[in-house]
Structure formats: C-alpha cells, structure tokens
Design a protein around this motif. Structure first.
Motif, PDB file in Angstrom:
ATOM      1  N   UNK A 125       0.908  -1.235  -0.001  1.00  0.00           N
ATOM      2  CA  UNK A 125      -0.003   0.132   0.041  1.00  0.00           C
ATOM      3  C   UNK A 125       0.979   1.248  -0.084  1.00  0.00           C
ATOM      4  N   UNK A 126       0.629   2.217  -0.742  1.00  0.00           N
ATOM      5  CA  UNK A 126       1.184   3.620  -0.522  1.00  0.00           C
ATOM      6  C   UNK A 126       0.353   4.724  -0.138  1.00  0.00           C
ATOM      7  N   UNK A 127       0.842   5.016   1.173  1.00  0.00           N
ATOM      8  CA  UNK A 127       0.077   6.146   1.879  1.00  0.00           C
ATOM      9  C   UNK A 127       0.688   7.313   1.907  1.00  0.00           C
ATOM     10  N   UNK A 128       0.376   8.104   2.860  1.00  0.00           N
ATOM     11  CA  UNK A 128       1.328   9.356   3.405  1.00  0.00           C
ATOM     12  C   UNK A 128       1.689   9.443   4.569  1.00  0.00           C
ATOM     13  N   UNK A 129       2.847  10.263   4.794  1.00  0.00           N
ATOM     14  CA  UNK A 129       3.477  10.401   5.751  1.00  0.00           C
ATOM     15  C   UNK A 129       2.867  11.132   6.908  1.00  0.00           C
ATOM     16  N   UNK A 130       2.989  10.464   7.985  1.00  0.00           N
ATOM     17  CA  UNK A 130       2.429  11.204   9.360  1.00  0.00           C
ATOM     18  C   UNK A 130       2.766  12.546   9.580  1.00  0.00           C
ATOM     19  N   UNK A 131       1.539  13.199  10.069  1.00  0.00           N
ATOM     20  CA  UNK A 131       1.803  14.922  10.164  1.00  0.00           C
ATOM     21  C   UNK A 131       1.678  15.174  11.593  1.00  0.00           C
ATOM     22  N   UNK A 132       1.876  14.066  12.466  1.00  0.00           N
ATOM     23  CA  UNK A 132       1.425  14.557  14.047  1.00  0.00           C
ATOM     24  C   UNK A 132       0.222  15.025  14.342  1.00  0.00           C
ATOM     25  N   UNK A 133       0.178  16.042  15.203  1.00  0.00           N
ATOM     26  CA  UNK A 133      -1.291  16.375  15.803  1.00  0.00           C
ATOM     27  C   UNK A 133      -1.918  17.445  14.806  1.00  0.00           C
ATOM     28  N   UNK A 134      -1.285  17.728  13.668  1.00  0.00           N
ATOM     29  CA  UNK A 134      -1.855  18.587  12.860  1.00  0.00           C
ATOM     30  C   UNK A 134      -2.442  18.116  11.555  1.00  0.00           C
ATOM     31  N   UNK A 135      -2.604  16.735  11.630  1.00  0.00           N
ATOM     32  CA  UNK A 135      -3.025  15.892  10.624  1.00  0.00           C
ATOM     33  C   UNK A 135      -4.314  16.365  10.010  1.00  0.00           C
TER      34      UNK A 135
END
Length: 322
Positions: A125-135
């Motif tokens: 699967x290709x997803x997105x990098x985690x953005x922390x609390x501001x996702x």
C-alpha cells in the motif's frame, strides 16, 4: 456492473490460473507508472474501465483485466481469486455525495474481507507520511486505510510518502502551474511547512522492492528538506522565470483550492484536502528508500526538471497542461 475479464483492447479473456499479482489503481498516476514494470510477472489489473490500461505498442494487448469497483464488494471476488500479492493504489479524491474518507474506508473494508477469504498473502500500500497532531482529514484517511489493510493479509507492506514529483502528479502539476500562471504568487501561512518530495521513479522502485522486503510500514522520501516556498523558488528557476511572491498570515483551504482550481487544470475536490494537509511538516526520521530499499533518492531539482519536461512533452505547443 459487468465483471467480465478482458484485455486492454477490450477483448474477452478467460481468467488466468497463473495470475498471482493484482494491481489496483492501474490507470492512476502511480499505478500507470508501475504497470509497465510489472509486465514480466503474471499480472491482473482491477479497473473500472479496461480500455484505459497502458497497452503494449507491439501487439496492442495489455495485462489481464477485470472491470470491478472496490465499493461494490460482490464484484471483488473474481478479481482476487488466485491472487497472492496486491498493489493497493486506490484513493477516492474525486467529488461525490459521499466524502472521500468514507469512500476510502468502505473500499478498504470490502477489500480486506474478500482478500482474507481468497487467501491473499501480501498487500503493498502507498499512503502518506504522518503529520503529528496537525494531520489533515486526507492524511488521517490514508492512515485509517493503512490500518484496515494491515489486518487483511499475513504480509502487509505500507509505504508512506509526501509529495510525489512527476508529470502526472496532481499536487506537483498544480504547484508548477501556479508558479507559471500567476504574476505574483500569494503564499499562505503554510509557506514555511517543510516536506521531502520524492520522484515518481523512486517511488516505483520502492514499490517493486516491497515485493521482497520484510512486512512493515516504511517512510520513503527524497534527499532534500524543502519548505513549500523553497519549492516554488526552484520551480520558478526551472521555468526561467523571476520568482515573485507575497506572504499572507492566514490560510483558508476552501478558498485557496477554489482559486487554484481556476488557475490550474486540477479539480477543486482534489486540491482542497491536499492544501488542508500543508499546515505541518511532513518529514521522516529514517528514509527507508535508501536504508531498506537500497535506492539513492533523486534530488528535488532533478526530479522537478524531469517532471516539467514531461508536462511540456504532453503538449505539442509546450504549454504546462495536458
């Protein structure tokens, strides 16, 4: 929906007992690029319209295809029967009465149920990098899908990337066209958010290597850490233009997406969730592109130059549209 197996030319084809790899999203940006590299494997594609598949120029044929819809669970078994590995490259960003997060959740849940019953061994699967609390909702949906898929098969490999640089990338195309078409570029409060854009060729190499790597979730990124404003400066230089921008101290994703949709060739429904996700850094602690997959990531300037040239080649007049 007709679930008849066909080739890319639309001719009827019996299901192949040797097909072990399934590619979803084959007509999308990443899937289109990956498809040509999978021809040496017994391959089946799950698509809504088989006529859109990349064809072989020599014999005008393509991989085994089945027209189905991940949102319709009853259509999935013919596509997944006999499959050992699946590339799951589907994201529902198009407009509709149902929100994209709900559509993605339903598609992933349907896939998980049928894949488990069909004995699929590995899902990539290709997803997105985690953005922390501001996702953003967009990134949160990517991670929700990742969790659903991880529980569906014994071997799950998740790749996470931020902006993918390529001629057919909606986010990169929008960036180039905004720089190209606006005499002065207004940059909202997310102008200083940093990311690590990765070239489409590097993503494809990582996906191919994921067929053999240990199950797990891996961040893949380019070698350069850049703010959005720095990316616009590089793109402006590559276009041979003088960079002119003005900073504004606030951000409104719906308004920004509406303006960008007017200026670029991208749909507002695609741009709004992408812009909502620009408010935090998207950086990796360990770049698995090199440490796990053995790839030397392409510098942003080189990747962007190649993508811009690809955009120009798509038009005889050299315009940055296709």
């Amino acid at each position: 929906m007709d679930h008849t197996l066909t080739d890319a030319a639309g001719r009827a084809r019996a299901p192949s007992s040797t097909a072990t790899v399934l590619l979803t999203g084959a007509t999308g940006f990443v899937g289109h690029e990956l498809l040509g590299h999978l021809r040496s494997s017994p391959l089946r594609c799950l698509v809504r319209d088989a006529s859109r598949l990349l064809r072989d120029d020599e014999d005008d044929t393509g991989p085994e295809a089945i027209e189905a819809d991940l949102s319709e669970i009853e259509s999935l078994r013919p596509a997944l029967e006999g499959i050992e590995e699946v590339f799951y490259l589907v994201h529902s960003m198009e407009p509709g009465s149902e929100g994209f997060a709900d559509r993605d959740r339903r598609a992933a849940t349907n896939y998980a149920e049928v894949a488990a019953s069909c004995g699929v061994r590995r899902t990539i699967y290709l997803g997105g990098i985690a953005a922390g609390d501001k996702g953003s909702e967009h990134l949160e949906s990517r991670h929700e899908v990742e969790e659903v898929l991880a529980a569906a098969t014994p071997e799950f490999v998740g790749l996470r990337a931020s902006m993918i640089v390529g001629a057919r990338s909606g986010s990169f195309r929008a960036l180039v066209q905004l720089v190209d078409r606006l005499p002065v570029l207004a940059l909202p409060s997310w102008r200083e958010s940093r990311t690590q854009p990765i070239a489409i060729g590097d993503v494809v190499e990582c996906l191919l290597a994921a067929r053999q790597t240990e199950p797990g979730v891996y961040d893949v990124a380019g070698p350069d850490v850049l703010s959005f404003e720095e990316m616009t400066e590089v793109v402006s230089e590559l276009l041979g233009q003088r960079h002119r921008s003005v900073s504004i101290p606030f951000s409104n994703a719906p308004a920004e997406a509406a303006l960008a949709a007017v200026v670029t060739d991208e749909d507002r429904a695609l741009l709004e969730p992408l812009m909502a996700g620009l408010h935090s850094d998207l950086l990796v602690d360990e770049n698995a592109a090199s440490s796990v997959f053995g790839i030397e990531p392409t510098p942003f300037r080189e990747a962007a130059a190649g993508a811009i040239e690809g955009m120009r080649r798509a038009r005889a007049d050299g315009a940055l549209v296709d």
